[in-house]
Motif scaffolding. Sequence first.
Motif, short mmCIF file in Angstrom:
data_model
loop_
_atom_site.label_atom_id
_atom_site.label_comp_id
_atom_site.label_asym_id
_atom_site.label_seq_id
_atom_site.Cartn_x
_atom_site.Cartn_y
_atom_site.Cartn_z
N LEU A 154 -14.96 66.03 0.05
CA LEU A 154 -14.70 66.66 -1.24
C LEU A 154 -15.83 67.62 -1.58
CD1 LEU A 154 -13.57 63.45 -3.17
CD2 LEU A 154 -12.09 65.25 -2.26
N GLU A 155 -15.56 68.54 -2.49
CA GLU A 155 -16.55 69.52 -2.90
C GLU A 155 -16.89 69.34 -4.37
OE1 GLU A 155 -15.23 73.43 -2.03
OE2 GLU A 155 -15.33 73.19 0.16
N LEU B 67 -10.43 66.25 -10.57
CA LEU B 67 -9.73 64.97 -10.46
C LEU B 67 -8.58 64.97 -11.44
CD1 LEU B 67 -9.65 62.00 -9.35
CD2 LEU B 67 -11.03 61.39 -11.36
N ARG B 68 -7.35 64.62 -10.94
CA ARG B 68 -6.16 64.71 -11.78
C ARG B 68 -5.30 63.45 -11.63
NH1 ARG B 68 -4.80 69.66 -13.72
NH2 ARG B 68 -2.71 68.82 -14.10
N ILE C 80 -19.02 65.90 -9.53
CA ILE C 80 -20.41 66.34 -9.78
C ILE C 80 -21.33 66.04 -8.61
CG2 ILE C 80 -20.13 66.08 -12.28
CD1 ILE C 80 -22.01 63.58 -11.94
N ALA C 81 -20.92 65.11 -7.72
CA ALA C 81 -21.77 64.76 -6.58
C ALA C 81 -20.89 64.18 -5.48
CB ALA C 81 -22.84 63.74 -6.99
N THR C 82 -21.26 64.44 -4.24
CA THR C 82 -20.48 63.94 -3.10
C THR C 82 -21.42 63.37 -2.04
OG1 THR C 82 -20.50 66.05 -1.90
CG2 THR C 82 -18.69 65.68 -3.47
N ASN D 157 -7.43 68.08 -5.30
CA ASN D 157 -6.89 69.14 -4.43
C ASN D 157 -5.57 68.71 -3.78
OD1 ASN D 157 -9.11 70.80 -4.97
ND2 ASN D 157 -10.28 69.95 -3.26
N GLY D 158 -4.76 67.97 -4.53
CA GLY D 158 -3.47 67.53 -4.03
C GLY D 158 -3.52 66.34 -3.10
N GLN D 159 -4.73 65.85 -2.79
CA GLN D 159 -4.91 64.72 -1.88
C GLN D 159 -5.13 63.44 -2.68
OE1 GLN D 159 -5.17 64.54 1.78
NE2 GLN D 159 -4.95 62.41 1.14
#
Length: 254
Positions: free
Chosen positions: A195-196, A201-202, A212-214, A239-241
């Motif tokens: 993730l970027e 997030l949805r 904010i952090a990955t 992102n749809g995933q």
Amino acid sequence: MNDVKAIAPGQWQWSGWLTPKGRVIALFLLLKLDEQTLWLVVPDADPAALCAALRRFVFRSKVVLEVRNDLQVEGRFGAPVQAHGHALAADGSGDIELDMGSGHAARCLRITSTSTASVDAHADARWAMHDLEHGLPRLPASQAEHWTPQQLSLERLRAFSVKKGCYPGQEIVARTHFLGKAKRGLILVESPCPLEVGAELRTENTALGNVIATADADGRHLALVVGPLDRESSPLTINGQSVREAALLDGLAR
């Protein structure tokens, strides 16, 4: 944003530097070596910029702020030799050891002028994963000055005080706490793919917040999102995933 007087010499705590609007500029480890000496270990922010900002608040000529370019910080997975909890340990060579572990994994940090450790990208990634799993946000520059301590759930680390006065942003932090207006906090999610920072997030029909952090290690991909604390359980996507919410672990508070 924490009270230095609340810790004794030989102890450390999480703390940070806020804007006047109560947004976190930097999160750091605050070490009290003795009554006259404080060290800040800054994981993510630019130490030179932070030092320059703090110098604006120096009103006594005997106070000296400097970046210690002669010291290195190295970490390892494993129990500290002497340090425990918020009690630091110093050896005869002047090295400082800190307990950075939790009940889920033992870790320690060492501050030294004679480091022989080599860079290990895989170990760095595992370290970041451990931080995120325990709700320790690792803020890139793009996320500085955006979030209040409550939005970053920094009460989990005991990283701010609502009683201490006279620090930038204190009024906003205290008002949010005492009026019960902390509506957003950290959400930990795990994804099947990297993730970027900034990704959204949805739920099916609602945007909840942004990454904010990955951290990515051993085939796992984690992200921290600032989102609503009170929400209905529903499938989450980035992102749809499809992503899975995971429970934040305890154990890094000092």
